[in-house]
Design a protein around this motif. Structure first.
Motif, short mmCIF file in Angstrom:
data_model
loop_
_atom_site.label_atom_id
_atom_site.label_comp_id
_atom_site.label_asym_id
_atom_site.label_seq_id
_atom_site.Cartn_x
_atom_site.Cartn_y
_atom_site.Cartn_z
N THR A 1 0.83 -1.20 0.00
CA THR A 1 0.00 0.00 0.00
C THR A 1 0.87 1.25 0.00
N VAL B 1 -5.45 3.70 -3.62
CA VAL B 1 -5.55 2.42 -2.95
C VAL B 1 -5.77 2.65 -1.46
N ARG C 1 -10.96 3.15 -7.39
CA ARG C 1 -10.11 3.01 -6.21
C ARG C 1 -9.96 1.54 -5.85
N VAL C 2 -8.75 1.13 -5.50
CA VAL C 2 -8.48 -0.26 -5.13
C VAL C 2 -8.54 -0.41 -3.62
N VAL D 1 -1.31 -5.31 -8.71
CA VAL D 1 -2.33 -4.29 -8.52
C VAL D 1 -2.20 -3.18 -9.57
N ALA E 1 -7.02 0.44 -11.76
CA ALA E 1 -6.05 0.80 -10.73
C ALA E 1 -5.27 2.01 -11.20
#
Length: 233
Positions: free
Chosen positions: A21, A31, A94-95, A207, A213
């Motif tokens: 992250t 994220v 948004r992840v 990701v 993403a």
């Protein structure tokens, strides 16, 4: 979009999800990392204010619950962590990077005796994880990471002595369930025994390569996404 990092105890889910992250945010990606225990003592989740603001105490209490109650509580907690967030947090571009989601606990409670079909039916009502990254680690390696630090009876088949045999036996059974789901649902399997930087890099590249993403933009207003009828992936 929900991306789940799953694995047995000691696989490094929390560490990898946190570092991934950080790297993704530094790269300008939208994220958010979510963990089931985010709901404890957190004003962002006002409906859980009845819970004692002590995560360690909460975890100990949960481990003492009867198996069915424990499983349902854990599934409730992760659904609260997901669905109780602000509309901006669940924007389509948004992840959400989930630390664990339902998979390990579901596998663990199956090992503790719950009916597998019933467990899979319960989790089918949770929001879909569009992508699952399975951090697979041999139980012997997991034991070496955890011994002398934070091994608890819940991870050892409820062995109060937290013995190596108890840990290895219980975690091997959990791994069998996770392996079967990984094969059935096509999870991306990553060797969690590889160097940490490589594992984190694999998650970051996965990701980053997903549709949606994208780089950070102003999140639109809107209602929280409702969980559509999911598969168990």
């Amino acid at each position: 979009m929900i991306v789940s990092l799953v694995g047995s105890d000691g696989a490094g889910k929390s560490t990898v999800s946190r570092l991934a992250t950080e790297r993704l945010l530094a790269a300008g990606r939208q994220v958010e990392r979510v963990d089931r225990w985010d709901i404890v003592g957190n004003p962002a989740y006002p409906t859980t204010r009845f819970m004692k603001p002590d995560v360690q105490h909460t975890r100990l209490c949960v481990a003492e619950m009867p198996t069915t109650a424990r499983f349902l509580f854990l599934m409730w907690s992760i659904s609260q962590a997901l669905l109780g967030r602000s509309p901006a947090a669940v924007a389509p571009d948004r992840v959400t990077l989930l630390d664990g989601y339902w998979m390990k606990h579901a596998a663990g409670e199956i090992v503790y005796g719950l009916d597998r079909a019933w467990v899979e039916g319960v989790v089918s009502g949770l929001p879909v994880s569009e992508h699952v990254v399975y951090l697979r680690l041999d139980p012997k390696q997991a034991w070496m990471r955890k011994v002398g630090r934070d091994v608890v009876p819940y991870e050892c088949g409820m062995d109060p002595a937290c013995s190596q045999d108890g840990f290895l036996t219980h975690q091997s059974r959990i791994l069998d369930v996770l392996d079967s789901w990984a094969e059935q649902y096509g999870w991306l399997t990553v060797d969690a025994g590889a160097p940490l930087d490589d594992v984190v890099g694999r998650v970051v590249s996965t990701v980053s390569g997903l549709p949606g993403a994208g780089h950070a933009v102003t999140a639109p207003a809107g209602s929280p996404r409702r969980g559509r009828a999911p598969t168990t992936g």
